[in-house]
Design a protein around this motif. Structure first.
Motif, PDB file in Angstrom:
ATOM      1  N   ALA A 233      16.873  -2.690   4.801  1.00  0.00           N
ATOM      2  CA  ALA A 233      15.433  -3.245   5.243  1.00  0.00           C
ATOM      3  C   ALA A 233      14.690  -1.947   5.534  1.00  0.00           C
ATOM      4  O   ALA A 233      15.045  -0.857   6.010  1.00  0.00           O
ATOM      5  N   ARG A 234      13.186  -2.012   5.207  1.00  0.00           N
ATOM      6  CA  ARG A 234      12.480  -1.222   5.406  1.00  0.00           C
ATOM      7  C   ARG A 234      11.520  -1.464   6.640  1.00  0.00           C
ATOM      8  O   ARG A 234      10.862  -2.525   6.509  1.00  0.00           O
ATOM      9  N   HIS A 235      11.548  -0.527   7.905  1.00  0.00           N
ATOM     10  CA  HIS A 235      10.729  -1.241   9.002  1.00  0.00           C
ATOM     11  C   HIS A 235       9.679  -0.376   9.378  1.00  0.00           C
ATOM     12  O   HIS A 235       8.754  -0.584  10.043  1.00  0.00           O
ATOM     13  N   THR A 236       9.447   0.836   8.940  1.00  0.00           N
ATOM     14  CA  THR A 236       8.590   1.964   9.011  1.00  0.00           C
ATOM     15  C   THR A 236       7.866   2.295   7.882  1.00  0.00           C
ATOM     16  O   THR A 236       8.529   2.276   6.769  1.00  0.00           O
ATOM     17  N   PHE A 237       6.798   2.680   7.956  1.00  0.00           N
ATOM     18  CA  PHE A 237       5.805   3.052   6.836  1.00  0.00           C
ATOM     19  C   PHE A 237       5.068   4.518   6.995  1.00  0.00           C
ATOM     20  O   PHE A 237       4.874   4.693   8.229  1.00  0.00           O
ATOM     21  N   ALA A 238       4.883   5.118   5.985  1.00  0.00           N
ATOM     22  CA  ALA A 238       4.282   6.550   6.486  1.00  0.00           C
ATOM     23  C   ALA A 238       2.783   6.358   6.595  1.00  0.00           C
ATOM     24  O   ALA A 238       2.144   7.186   7.412  1.00  0.00           O
ATOM     25  N   LYS A 239       2.372   5.404   6.260  1.00  0.00           N
ATOM     26  CA  LYS A 239       0.596   5.020   6.349  1.00  0.00           C
ATOM     27  C   LYS A 239       0.655   3.432   7.034  1.00  0.00           C
ATOM     28  O   LYS A 239       1.538   2.575   6.913  1.00  0.00           O
TER      29      LYS A 239
ATOM     30  N   ALA B 138      -4.858 -13.181  18.952  1.00  0.00           N
ATOM     31  CA  ALA B 138      -3.976 -11.751  19.153  1.00  0.00           C
ATOM     32  C   ALA B 138      -2.969 -11.900  18.016  1.00  0.00           C
ATOM     33  O   ALA B 138      -2.480 -12.710  17.593  1.00  0.00           O
ATOM     34  N   PHE B 139      -2.514 -10.645  17.641  1.00  0.00           N
ATOM     35  CA  PHE B 139      -1.430 -10.420  16.285  1.00  0.00           C
ATOM     36  C   PHE B 139      -0.215  -9.919  17.391  1.00  0.00           C
ATOM     37  O   PHE B 139      -0.379  -8.934  18.160  1.00  0.00           O
ATOM     38  N   TRP B 140       0.950 -10.529  16.846  1.00  0.00           N
ATOM     39  CA  TRP B 140       2.079 -10.316  17.633  1.00  0.00           C
ATOM     40  C   TRP B 140       3.371  -9.888  16.366  1.00  0.00           C
ATOM     41  O   TRP B 140       3.187 -10.805  15.447  1.00  0.00           O
ATOM     42  N   THR B 141       4.012  -9.153  16.907  1.00  0.00           N
ATOM     43  CA  THR B 141       5.444  -9.079  15.878  1.00  0.00           C
ATOM     44  C   THR B 141       6.491  -9.008  17.101  1.00  0.00           C
ATOM     45  O   THR B 141       6.370  -8.568  18.025  1.00  0.00           O
ATOM     46  N   PHE B 142       7.737  -9.552  16.537  1.00  0.00           N
ATOM     47  CA  PHE B 142       9.035  -9.738  17.354  1.00  0.00           C
ATOM     48  C   PHE B 142       9.772  -8.555  17.137  1.00  0.00           C
ATOM     49  O   PHE B 142      10.168  -8.164  16.024  1.00  0.00           O
ATOM     50  N   ASP B 143      10.045  -7.521  18.178  1.00  0.00           N
ATOM     51  CA  ASP B 143      10.883  -6.661  18.160  1.00  0.00           C
ATOM     52  C   ASP B 143      12.331  -6.977  18.611  1.00  0.00           C
ATOM     53  O   ASP B 143      12.779  -7.359  19.607  1.00  0.00           O
ATOM     54  N   GLU B 144      13.067  -7.082  17.260  1.00  0.00           N
ATOM     55  CA  GLU B 144      14.608  -7.661  17.685  1.00  0.00           C
ATOM     56  C   GLU B 144      15.400  -6.664  18.446  1.00  0.00           C
ATOM     57  O   GLU B 144      16.057  -7.361  19.165  1.00  0.00           O
TER      58      GLU B 144
END
Length: 99
Positions: free
Chosen positions: A52-58, A80-86
């Motif tokens: 899995a890729r979780h981070t991106f350069a841009k 609002a926009f949310w993401t779940f940090d597992e």
């Protein structure tokens, strides 16, 4: 939902999947003041390794569209926009704008 990747956001080839989810499938919202209107799973997997890729350069640009009917009774100024940090088992607010 669409996701725009800048050309140099990733160095390797990735496979992307976006799946619409029922909010009932998710961890409870971060507070009663922020009910879920819609939910999606976004997966980016490095093609060569299957990791899995979780981070991106841009930064990526995520666009969601709702009909007027889907927005009743919500005030767009309060979205609002949310993401779940597992890793920490918590919802994290993501900077976003509504237009």
């Amino acid at each position: 939902m669409t996701i725009d990747f800048p050309s140099d956001a990733v160095l390797e080839e990735v496979d992307i999947s976006i799946t619409k989810r029922s909010p009932r499938e998710l961890a409870p919202p971060p507070s009663p003041d922020f009910p879920f209107i819609a939910a999606w799973s976004f997966e980016a997997v490095i093609r060569s390794s299957g990791k899995a890729r979780h981070t991106f350069a841009k930064p990526l640009t995520i666009t969601t569209r709702f009909t007027k009917g889907e927005m009743v009774p919500y005030d767009p100024r309060n979205l609002a926009f949310w993401t779940f940090d597992e890793a920490i088992n918590q919802w994290q607010h993501v900077p976003a704008q509504v237009d």
